[in-house]
Design an enzyme around this catalytic site. Structure first.
Site, PDB file in Angstrom:
ATOM      1  N   HIS A   1       0.783  -0.965  -0.150  1.00  0.00           N
ATOM      2  CA  HIS A   1      -0.165   0.178  -0.104  1.00  0.00           C
ATOM      3  C   HIS A   1       1.074   1.400  -0.240  1.00  0.00           C
ATOM      4  O   HIS A   1       2.129   1.309   0.406  1.00  0.00           O
ATOM      5  CB  HIS A   1      -0.843  -0.090   1.120  1.00  0.00           C
TER       6      HIS A   1
ATOM      7  N   ASP B   1      -7.716  -5.407  -0.705  1.00  0.00           N
ATOM      8  CA  ASP B   1      -8.222  -5.952  -1.994  1.00  0.00           C
ATOM      9  C   ASP B   1      -8.358  -7.912  -1.816  1.00  0.00           C
ATOM     10  O   ASP B   1      -8.664  -8.354  -2.413  1.00  0.00           O
ATOM     11  CB  ASP B   1      -7.702  -5.312  -3.154  1.00  0.00           C
TER      12      ASP B   1
HETATM   13  N1  COA Z   1       4.296  -7.765  -4.580  1.00  0.00           N
HETATM   14  C1  COA Z   1       5.618  -7.726  -4.361  1.00  0.00           C
HETATM   15  N2  COA Z   1       6.545  -6.964  -3.881  1.00  0.00           N
HETATM   16  C2  COA Z   1       5.613  -5.690  -3.246  1.00  0.00           C
HETATM   17  C3  COA Z   1       4.677  -5.135  -3.478  1.00  0.00           C
HETATM   18  C4  COA Z   1       3.654  -6.150  -4.060  1.00  0.00           C
HETATM   19  N3  COA Z   1       2.225  -6.190  -3.857  1.00  0.00           N
HETATM   20  N4  COA Z   1       4.203  -3.600  -2.817  1.00  0.00           N
HETATM   21  C5  COA Z   1       5.109  -3.281  -2.927  1.00  0.00           C
HETATM   22  N5  COA Z   1       6.204  -4.447  -3.365  1.00  0.00           N
HETATM   23  C6  COA Z   1       7.620  -3.954  -3.267  1.00  0.00           C
HETATM   24  C7  COA Z   1       7.896  -3.436  -4.053  1.00  0.00           C
HETATM   25  O1  COA Z   1       8.609  -4.306  -5.161  1.00  0.00           O
HETATM   26  C8  COA Z   1       9.056  -2.955  -3.884  1.00  0.00           C
HETATM   27  O2  COA Z   1      10.533  -3.375  -3.765  1.00  0.00           O
HETATM   28  P1  COA Z   1      11.495  -2.858  -3.913  1.00  0.00           P
HETATM   29  O3  COA Z   1      11.348  -1.525  -3.054  1.00  0.00           O
HETATM   30  O4  COA Z   1      12.541  -3.777  -3.345  1.00  0.00           O
HETATM   31  O5  COA Z   1      11.407  -2.133  -5.412  1.00  0.00           O
HETATM   32  C9  COA Z   1       8.865  -2.027  -2.632  1.00  0.00           C
HETATM   33  O6  COA Z   1       7.789  -2.784  -2.281  1.00  0.00           O
HETATM   34  C10 COA Z   1       7.804  -0.922  -2.792  1.00  0.00           C
HETATM   35  O7  COA Z   1       6.961  -0.720  -3.955  1.00  0.00           O
HETATM   36  P2  COA Z   1       6.127   0.392  -4.802  1.00  0.00           P
HETATM   37  O8  COA Z   1       6.053  -0.263  -5.757  1.00  0.00           O
HETATM   38  O9  COA Z   1       7.248   1.675  -4.211  1.00  0.00           O
HETATM   39  O10 COA Z   1       5.159   1.283  -4.066  1.00  0.00           O
HETATM   40  P3  COA Z   1       4.186   1.753  -4.017  1.00  0.00           P
HETATM   41  O11 COA Z   1       3.026   2.649  -3.007  1.00  0.00           O
HETATM   42  O12 COA Z   1       4.097   3.014  -5.324  1.00  0.00           O
HETATM   43  O13 COA Z   1       2.920   1.121  -4.448  1.00  0.00           O
HETATM   44  C11 COA Z   1       0.593  -0.828  -4.548  1.00  0.00           C
HETATM   45  C12 COA Z   1       1.436   0.117  -3.756  1.00  0.00           C
HETATM   46  C13 COA Z   1      -0.075  -0.755  -3.804  1.00  0.00           C
HETATM   47  C14 COA Z   1       0.532   0.234  -6.063  1.00  0.00           C
HETATM   48  C15 COA Z   1       2.045  -1.777  -4.985  1.00  0.00           C
HETATM   49  O14 COA Z   1       2.076  -2.173  -3.169  1.00  0.00           O
HETATM   50  C16 COA Z   1       1.534  -2.658  -5.493  1.00  0.00           C
HETATM   51  O15 COA Z   1       1.708  -2.859  -6.607  1.00  0.00           O
HETATM   52  N6  COA Z   1       0.846  -3.532  -5.200  1.00  0.00           N
HETATM   53  C17 COA Z   1       0.215  -4.700  -5.636  1.00  0.00           C
HETATM   54  C18 COA Z   1      -1.363  -4.532  -6.034  1.00  0.00           C
HETATM   55  C19 COA Z   1      -2.793  -4.153  -5.499  1.00  0.00           C
HETATM   56  O16 COA Z   1      -2.639  -4.831  -4.548  1.00  0.00           O
HETATM   57  N7  COA Z   1      -2.941  -3.430  -5.588  1.00  0.00           N
HETATM   58  C20 COA Z   1      -4.401  -2.796  -4.559  1.00  0.00           C
HETATM   59  C21 COA Z   1      -4.072  -1.575  -3.617  1.00  0.00           C
HETATM   60  S1  COA Z   1      -5.378  -1.029  -3.008  1.00  0.00           S
END
Ligand code: COA
Length: 378
Positions: free
Chosen positions: A265, A316
């Site tokens: 998140h 979710d």
């Molecule tokens: N699975 C695996 N790794 C994850 C992850 C996931 N669901 N969510 C975050 N990470 C990891 C990233 O790979 C990153 O690792 P790194 O620094 O080693 O590259 C780190 O955690 C930070 O992730 P980041 O993408 O920068 O966070 P964000 O704040 O931009 O993204 C989300 C937030 C929600 C988009 C992201 O957690 C995600 O893609 N989740 C899956 C989709 C999802 O469930 N969305 C619904 C949100 S309510």
């Protein structure tokens, strides 16, 4: 002379940027708290119906019992759709995603709404009631059309959540299902300045109409990094044959740098406060629907991701097994999220209109400058 745009790096993904003031909801990502209009979500989740939550988000206070009953009846009375919109549901290609159809339907509803371009508060509140009532009907009707079943009219004895399940499945929910559907919609109703809510506010800030703001929000919610995650969560759970396979499946995904849907998140650094309610309903519903194995697989995924990456599930994750056990097909999960979030989108749109300034940030230019322009021969 250099300008501010030349010097300042943008905040990627606008992380931590305060882009609006709101009293609709508050998220404390450090302590895992969520408030709706000042009330803790843990106090509201099992105590309010969806329509009472809509009232709270829109009016900033809890309804009295009489107001709550009257508001519920008003909303249910607005659940019908223009026949042309139902016809459109039949005309859309059967493989078009329900979120694409929903976005189209909301856009189409604008043309049938007598108040469409009137953005004065009285007209907006009329549209707000129609929209929060019509969105669940669009989803239920689409499923009925696509599965060759007759459409059902809303039952005035039920609220929006129970009517949605009844109109989708053809059978009214039992007590556990009815309560679970209310809780799901209460929990999904608002969440501060998430991507789709921001989209809605940007559109409202141009003084465009409410239907346009909602259609834009639906487009943002559809993406897999936002509301589109719940469908993919269920597809993953259904793809895992048994409990013993979970560990290898998840570790394999992480090794291949794939994201596990339903985890992580932008704001929460601890457990999302909505998770515990959904985990609990997932357990109860899966047990009563003879899908205990799916809940067990979900819990094993949660502990595997936590051990491997220290990442918590988001809203979710267990909303997927909850919806599945309620008999909602996975391709409709994001649309159900949208039906609930319509309440929050509208609250934010109204807040934006009430104290508006065009949302128009700026960007840092990274392209070339001063290229010599050679007139081209005709
Ligand atoms: N699975 C695996 N790794 C994850 C992850 C996931 N669901 N969510 C975050 N990470 C990891 C990233 O790979 C990153 O690792 P790194 O620094 O080693 O590259 C780190 O955690 C930070 O992730 P980041 O993408 O920068 O966070 P964000 O704040 O931009 O993204 C989300 C937030 C929600 C988009 C992201 O957690 C995600 O893609 N989740 C899956 C989709 C999802 O469930 N969305 C619904 C949100 S309510």
């Amino acid at each position: 002379m250099s300008t501010r745009q030349d010097e300042e790096a943008p905040v990627r993904g606008l992380e931590g940027v305060i882009a609006a003031e709101t009293s609709v909801s508050y998220v404390d990502g450090i302590h895992g708290r969520l408030l709706y209009q000042g009330y803790d979500i843990h106090d509201l989740a099992d105590a309010l119906s969806f329509s009472e939550t809509v009232f709270l988000l829109w009016h900033g206070r809890l309804p009295s019992p009489a107001e709550g009953a009257g508001f519920r009846a008003e909303l249910v009375a607005e659940m019908r759709l223009p026949s042309q919109v139902v016809e459109m549901l039949r005309l859309m290609p059967p493989n078009s995603h329900p979120m694409a159809v929903l976005r189209t339907a909301v856009s189409m509803l604008a043309s049938f709404d007598p108040d469409v371009d009137d953005i004065r508060p009285e007209a907006n509140w009329r549209k707000a009631k129609r929209l929060v009532a019509q969105v669940p009907t669009i989803i239920a009707d689409l499923h009925r059309v696509r599965s060759g079943q007759p459409l059902l009219s809303p039952d005035p004895n039920f609220g929006i959540a129970a009517n949605f399940l009844y109109m989708l499945r053809g059978t009214p929910p039992n007590q556990l299902e009815g309560r679970a559907m209310e809780v799901l919609m209460v929990l999904l109703a608002d969440h501060e300045l998430n991507a789709s809510t921001f989209t809605a506010r940007v559109i409202a800030s141009t003084l465009s109409d409410m239907h346009s703001a909602l259609a834009g929000a639906l487009g943002a919610l559809k993406g897999p990094l936002h509301g589109g995650a719940n469908q993919r969560v269920m597809e993953m759970i259904l793809d895992i044959p048994d409990l013993q396979t979970v560990q290898a499946y998840i570790v394999g995904m992480l090794e291949n740098r794939k994201r596990i849907m339903g985890f992580g998140h932008r704001v929460y650094r601890t457990e999302d406060p909505r998770t515990r309610h959904l985990r609990d309903y997932s357990e109860q519903l899966c047990a009563s629907a003879n899908q205990q194995n799916l809940h067990d697989i979900a819990e094993r995924i949660e502990s595997t991701v936590m051990d491997a990456k220290g990442i918590y599930p988001n809203v979710d994750f267990y909303s997927a097994t909850v919806q599945h056990a309620l008999g909602i097909p996975p391709e409709y999960f994001t649309a159900v999220f949208a039906a609930a979030r319509t309440a929050g989108w509208i609250a934010h749109i109204m807040e934006q209109y009430a104290d508006n300034r065009l949302i128009r940030p700026t960007s840092r230019y990274t392209g070339p400058m001063g290229l010599p322009f050679e007139p081209r021969a005709a």
